[in-house]
Each structure stands twice: as structure tokens, then as C-alpha cells.
Design a protein around this motif. Structure first.
Motif, PDB file in Angstrom:
ATOM      1  N   PRO A 539       0.806  -1.225   0.000  1.00  0.00           N
ATOM      2  CA  PRO A 539       0.000   0.000   0.000  1.00  0.00           C
ATOM      3  C   PRO A 539       0.843   1.281   0.000  1.00  0.00           C
ATOM      4  CG  PRO A 539       0.063  -0.960   2.191  1.00  0.00           C
ATOM      5  CD  PRO A 539       0.730  -1.938   1.284  1.00  0.00           C
ATOM      6  N   ASN A 540       2.126   1.165   0.307  1.00  0.00           N
ATOM      7  CA  ASN A 540       2.982   2.342   0.376  1.00  0.00           C
ATOM      8  C   ASN A 540       3.834   2.533  -0.871  1.00  0.00           C
ATOM      9  OD1 ASN A 540       2.117   3.032   3.002  1.00  0.00           O
ATOM     10  ND2 ASN A 540       3.560   1.552   3.894  1.00  0.00           N
ATOM     11  N   GLU A 541       3.569   1.739  -1.898  1.00  0.00           N
ATOM     12  CA  GLU A 541       4.312   1.869  -3.139  1.00  0.00           C
ATOM     13  C   GLU A 541       3.451   2.563  -4.196  1.00  0.00           C
ATOM     14  OE1 GLU A 541       5.962  -1.803  -4.433  1.00  0.00           O
ATOM     15  OE2 GLU A 541       7.108  -2.128  -2.584  1.00  0.00           O
ATOM     16  N   ALA A 542       4.101   3.379  -5.023  1.00  0.00           N
ATOM     17  CA  ALA A 542       3.377   4.141  -6.049  1.00  0.00           C
ATOM     18  C   ALA A 542       4.211   4.196  -7.316  1.00  0.00           C
ATOM     19  CB  ALA A 542       3.087   5.559  -5.547  1.00  0.00           C
ATOM     20  N   ASP A 543       3.533   4.458  -8.412  1.00  0.00           N
ATOM     21  CA  ASP A 543       4.206   4.613  -9.698  1.00  0.00           C
ATOM     22  C   ASP A 543       4.192   6.081 -10.109  1.00  0.00           C
ATOM     23  OD1 ASP A 543       4.924   1.958 -10.338  1.00  0.00           O
ATOM     24  OD2 ASP A 543       2.835   1.509 -10.837  1.00  0.00           O
ATOM     25  N   ILE A 544       5.311   6.531 -10.658  1.00  0.00           N
ATOM     26  CA  ILE A 544       5.366   7.874 -11.256  1.00  0.00           C
ATOM     27  C   ILE A 544       5.071   7.733 -12.739  1.00  0.00           C
ATOM     28  CG2 ILE A 544       6.839   9.849 -11.776  1.00  0.00           C
ATOM     29  CD1 ILE A 544       8.448   9.262  -9.291  1.00  0.00           C
ATOM     30  N   ARG A 545       4.098   8.493 -13.203  1.00  0.00           N
ATOM     31  CA  ARG A 545       3.768   8.473 -14.625  1.00  0.00           C
ATOM     32  C   ARG A 545       3.958   9.893 -15.182  1.00  0.00           C
ATOM     33  NH1 ARG A 545       1.198   4.942 -17.792  1.00  0.00           N
ATOM     34  NH2 ARG A 545       0.451   3.728 -16.002  1.00  0.00           N
TER      35      ARG A 545
END
Length: 634
Positions: A539-545
Motif C-alpha cells: 500500500p505504500n508503493e506508487a508509480d510515477i507516470r
């Protein structure tokens, strides 16, 4: 001042009469001298001598009436063939000998017998420019307007600079227009009557010269009213002074004509000062070398130099802490508008702080911080938290987790290069924009604004609503960047997703930006964060787009980042093996493989985002490589 102090030596009866009238301040009216003097030549000569003496003794109005010795030769050589100009049928020493419009109570005037500010009596006579006294016996300048030999107006200037106009301004010509016929090679326009006299005398009264007839506002109206006459000349030369107000007026006038017709003379001093200093050749050179006017922002290709081309610093990028994003953007540049967008609570402010801290502590750049949903103490504490690798919330909850010495050492790194905005709960947009302008003037290279919607809430709403308000604000920010060269990192919200919510990992595109289309049109870069805050595994990981990249064009999925609860940092992390396999065709596949292998992703153990490499990077001991094929030091 007593009579004995000012009475000229050897006075005749006629001079005593004049002297008595002069000393009777409550009753003195210059025009009344005519009935006392009569037709006596001796009386007339005495009166003229008395007037010249009076000018020298009493009329030094801020230097405007400083009297020079008459020139022996009042002519000025000029090789140019003069343009024939009609002279009024009655332009003589006293105003009473000029036909007057009886509808107006004009002020009687008199010509000087000596030079005034370098201007000769012959020039004053040629231009019907006189001196006199108003009804309160205040000495005044009288720029007299003639039409068909008749006095139709007087532009009156007092000692303190105040002006007024006697006569009708309905059909007012440019001052001196009656002296010159329409048509010809060129006409010079000055902003003051004395300036016109100075240019005319410098040119031997051979080329057409006119001046604005009244104050600047009325001058613009007269300029438009007499446009046809001015436009009849091949060239119009504007000889206005160099101060900002006059140059702005010159720009207004020049814009009325077709391109290429107007030239602007560059003056180092006022025309009258130049004439009085004997710099007549400099006046003529300024007119002959006047440059063709172009509207602001127009650049001729022929004016471009190699040095000018190489002076552009807009493409110099500063390394970002996210390698894939940095590689696509080639660094973050000043003079650009960058938007950070994401769903609510996904990490927009956190990543903005990471970028800001990197610009300050890695590149030594000055950064302004305008976080409108928090106070300046929280914004400042965020820099300390990032530098010391402690969660911001923990530091605010328990400031004692860092010693005083640790705090002082940290502040030495970032405090001198940061500025903050204390909005005191007020969000007046006009005041905020003025503050942003100040940050640029104070040397800030970048500014972080969090966020647009709250700024718009403080604006006086337009009829079109929030979309138009955002459009106005973004246009103002774009203008600020162009004026100052400061880069702006702006946080913006998203509209409600049609499918998967943005807070649950829904994919973001440019049309999801909340508000006006100007956000995506005027932005240089648009960076989105996609994170599923409900994901059970990460839940603490995200993608930069990267949604927009004006300079280089590269777009798409960039870095995977992870929030470390132990350090409070938002840093790059390896992707899951399944995700990496799906993206093996990307230019980042090799780097993903290295990240997984070094972080233990090839084993059955879950990758630890707090491994040695991440800790070293967070402490500033390691730098993430820009080249995706480069080896990654751990």
C-alpha cells in the motif's frame, strides 16, 4: 522686496510707471500696460528692457526661466533642403498683436529678449511661445496654439509643474502643427513644447516638428485626432524622454501606425538640457539614428547573435532523485511550469518536499515553499525531517528525537536556501501573487505551490466559475515564470475518476486534471502519482507516470517509489517480478533487473526498501544513476 531693491538704475518716467505697476502686486495685470504705455517707441523699448530684466530677476521657475546671453548668430547650419512652412500672419512680440478668439479669456504674454534655456528669442517668436502671469500673478509659460493666424488656445504651465489649457480642445491640433504643411519626408514628435522648440532650433527650423498639445492623456487624444496629418509623412520620429512613463506613451503612439513607419529616438537627457549644453549635434544624431519601432516581444532574426543564442539557460536541468523520471526529463529546469497530480492522500505533498529538499541540499538552489494547507513551521520541519531521515509526523510529535546540535547542523544545510510563506489564514489571490513575485526577486530558483484549488478559493470568482478562475491563475503563473525565470512546481487535484478511483490505483491521464484545460496547455511538465492505497501487499508503493514532457517528449510509466515508515522518505524501489516481466521491452528493464537482484527480489524474501543501499541514498552517500544500463552501487 522693496522698490529700492528691484528698481533698475537710471529709470525714466516711463520706467517708473512700469516699476510702479509691477510693485502693485494686487492690481498688477500685464495686459494693462498697453493702455499706460501707448504708442511711444521709447515706452515700448523701456517696457521690453524691463520685461527682460524681470524675467532674469524674478522668473527662475525650477530652472525653466534661466536666462542666457543672446547668441550672436541664431542660425544653425543644416545641409538638408528645408520644407516650406507657412508662418502666421500676426506673430509678433506681444499677444495683443495676435488675433484672438474672443470666446476665451486668454492670458497676455510677452517674448523674452534673451536666451532662455538655450532657446533664442527668434525661436520663441517663431513658435509663439510666451511668458506671462495668471490672474493670481503667478508667473507661467504660455504655449500658444494658432489656427489660420488666430490664437485658439494656451497650454499654461506653472512653477510647480501643474498645467491647464485655455481654449477649446475639441479640434486641437498638435502644438506647432500650423507651422508645417501636411506631407513630406519626416516629422518629429516630442512630448513637450520646449522639447519641440529645442529640436526645431537645432535643425534651423527646416524640418517639421510638433509636440503633444496638453498632458499625456489629452496628448493621446490629439495624436489620434491628427493621425491623418501625421500619417501623411513618410516617417514619424518619436523623440520622447527615456523615463518609463514617456516610453510607455511612445509605445502607445507607435502602435497606431503601420509597421516600419515609426522610429524611436534614444535620448540620454531632455532635449532642452541638451540644447542648453550646446549638444545640438547630439540632438540631430539621435533623430537621424532613430531605430524603427517594433512591438514588444518582436525580435528580428537579423539581430540575433551567437552569444544571445548561447545565453539561454532554460534547457539546463537539475538532477531529480528519481532516475527514470530524471532521464526522461533530463533534469528539472527553471523557467518551466511543472504540475504534480494525484488522488487525495497519495503523496503529492511528500514527493514535492523530496524534490524541494533535493534541489536545496544537492544542488544548492534557493527554493520558496508555499504550502497553503499547513503552517510554515511544518514546511520547515519537513526539510529537517528529510535531511535527518526521520518521519515528519514523528518529529512534530516528539521534537526531542533530534538533539539541538543535530537540528543546528541540519538547518545549516537548508535554512539559508529556503523561504516560506505564512499566509495567516488569509488567501487573497492578488496578495499571494505579489508574494510569489517577491520570492523571485529574492533569488529563488524554484517555487513549490501547494495547491491550485485553495488559491482559486481565495479569488473573486468570475462569471464562468472555478474553471475560468483556474485559467486566470495558471495564466498568471505562466506570466510570472516568463518575467522572472523562476521554475514553479505546482500541486493540483484531479477530477473524480469514471472507473477505478485514483486512490485505488486508477490510471491518470491529462483529461483528469481538475479545472481548466489551461493546466495541460500551459504546463511544461505534468507528473502523476498512481497508488493503490488499499493494496494489501504494497500500500505504500506508487508509480510515477509522466503525462507531459514539452522539452523532450518522453512520456509513460517511470519510477516505482516506496514510502519508508522508518525514515519518512519517498524513494525509488524495485518493481515486483511480474510487473517487471510485463515491462521487459522498456528501456528500464535492465535497471529493474539490477534493482531486484541487489534488493533480494530474486529470492523468496520480500524486497526490503530499508536495505543498505536505500539507507545510504537517503543519507546522501549514494546517488541513483541516470543511465538505466549503469551498474548500481550498493
Amino acid at each position: 522686496m522693496s522698490a529700492a531693491d528691484i528698481s533698475p538704475q537710471g529709470s525714466t518716467d516711463v520706467e517708473e510707471l512700469i516699476y510702479s505697476i509691477e510693485c502693485a502686486k494686487d492690481e498688477y495685470v500685464l495686459g494693462n500696460l498697453e493702455k499706460h504705455i501707448g504708442n511711444s517707441a521709447a515706452a515700448r523699448n523701456a517696457y521690453d528692457a524691463r520685461m527682460a530684466w524681470f524675467l532674469e530677476a524674478d522668473l527662475e521657475l525650477n530652472g525653466a526661466y534661466s536666462v542666457d546671453e543672446p547668441d550672436e548668430d541664431e542660425t544653425t547650419s543644416n545641409p538638408v533642403t528645408p520644407v516650406a512652412a507657412p508662418v502666421p500672419t500676426k506673430m509678433t512680440t506681444t499677444m495683443t498683436e495676435v488675433n484672438m478668439d474672443s470666446s476665451f479669456d486668454f492670458i497676455p504674454g510677452q517674448l523674452p529678449l534673451a536666451n532662455v534655456r538655450g532657446i533664442t528669442p527668434a525661436t520663441f517668436k517663431h513658435w509663439s511661445y510666451m511668458f506671462g502671469f495668471d490672474k493670481f500673478r503667478n508667473p507661467v509659460h504660455l504655449a500658444q496654439h494658432l489656427k489660420d493666424g488666430q490664437l485658439v488656445g494656451q497650454h499654461v504651465r506653472q512653477k510647480d509643474g501643474r498645467t491647464s489649457f485655455l481654449g477649446s480642445t475639441a479640434k486641437l491640433q498638435m502644438y506647432g502643427q500650423w507651422l508645417w504643411p501636411a506631407g513630406g519626408k519626416k516629422v518629429v514628435v516630442t512630448s513637450s513644447e520646449l522639447g519641440a522648440l529645442s529640436v526645431s532650433q537645432a535643425q534651423g527650423h527646416k524640418w517639421p516638428v510638433v509636440a503633444l498639445p496638453t498632458d499625456q492623456q489629452g496628448g493621446l487624444a490629439a495624436f489620434r485626432r491628427n493621425f491623418e496629418w501625421l500619417n501623411s509623412f513618410e516617417e514619424v520620429i518619436l523623440a520622447f524622454e527615456s523615463d518609463e512613463r514617456e516610453q510607455a506613451l511612445a509605445q502607445q503612439f507607435a502602435g497606431l501606425f503601420r509597421p516600419g513607419k515609426v522610429r524611436l529616438a534614444k535620448l540620454t537627457d531632455s532635449l532642452t538640457d541638451m540644447l542648453q549644453a550646446g549638444r545640438t549635434e547630439e540632438i540631430k544624431s539621435a533623430l537621424w539614428q532613430a531605430e524603427v519601432w517594433r512591438p514588444g516581444g518582436i525580435i528580428e532574426g537579423s539581430d540575433i547573435t551567437i552569444e544571445w543564442l548561447e545565453s539561454d539557460e532554460g534547457v539546463v536541468g537539475y538532477e531529480l532523485p528519481y532516475p527514470r523520471l530524471n532521464d526522461a526529463l533530463r533534469g528539472l529546469r527553471a523557467k518551466e511550469l511543472t504540475f504534480l497530480v494525484a488522488g487525495s492522500g497519495i503523496g503529492k505533498s511528500t514527493i514535492a518536499r523530496e524534490i524541494g529538499a533535493h534541489l536545496v541540499m544537492r544542488h544548492g538552489l534557493k527554493v520558496a515553499n508555499v504550502f497553503l494547507e499547513e503552517g510554515p513551521t511544518k514546511s520547515a520541519n519537513a526539510y529537517m525531517a528529510i535531511d535527518c531521515n526521520v518521519p515528519l509526523g514523528e518529529l512534530r510529535l516528539n521534537p526531542k528525537i533530534l538533539t539541538r546540535d543535530q537540528k543546528l547542523a541540519s538547518m545549516a544545510k537548508w535554512a539559508p536556501l529556503t523561504m516560506f510563506f505564512n499566509h495567516f489564514g488569509s488567501l487573497d489571490s492578488a496578495d499571494l501573487l505579489a508574494k510569489l513575485e517577491y520570492f523571485a526577486a529574492a533569488g529563488c530558483k524554484f517555487l513549490i505551490l501547494d495547491h491550485i484549488s485553495i488559491v482559486v478559493s481565495g479569488m473573486a470568482s468570475s462569471k464562468e466559475g472555478e474553471r475560468k478562475d483556474i485559467d486566470i491563475l495558471v495564466t498568471a503563473l505562466r506570466s510570472l515564470i516568463e518575467r522572472t525565470g523562476m521554475g514553479i512546481i505546482c500541486i493540483s487535484h484531479l477530477t473524480k475518476a469514471d472507473g477505478t478511483p485514483h486512490e485505488e490505483g486508477g490510471r491518470i491521464n491529462l483529461d483528469d486534471l481538475r479545472g481548466s484545460g489551461s493546466l495541460k496547455q500551459l504546463a511544461d511538465n505534468v507528473i502523476a502519482l498512481e497508488r493503490n492505497s488499499q493494496d494489501e501487499e504494497a500500500p505504500n508503493e506508487a508509480d510515477i507516470r509522466l503525462l507531459k514532457n514539452r522539452e523532450w517528449g518522453d512520456q509513460g510509466l517511470m519510477d516505482r517509489i516506496s514510502y519508508n515508515k522508518e525514515t519518512g522518505r519517498l524513494l525509488p524501489c524495485p518493481r515486483k517480478p511480474k510487473e517487471a516481466k510485463e515491462k521487459d521491452g522498456s528501456p528500464f528493464a535492465a535497471q529493474d533487473k539490477l534493482l531486484r537482484s541487489k534488493a533480494g527480489a530474486t529470492s523468496k524474501k520480500k524486497p526490503d526498501p530499508t536495505d543498505l543501499r536505500m539507507q545510504q541514498y537517503a543519507a546522501g552517500q549514494q546517488q541513483l544513476p541516470v543511465d538505466p544500463d549503469a551498474d548500481i552501487p550498493f
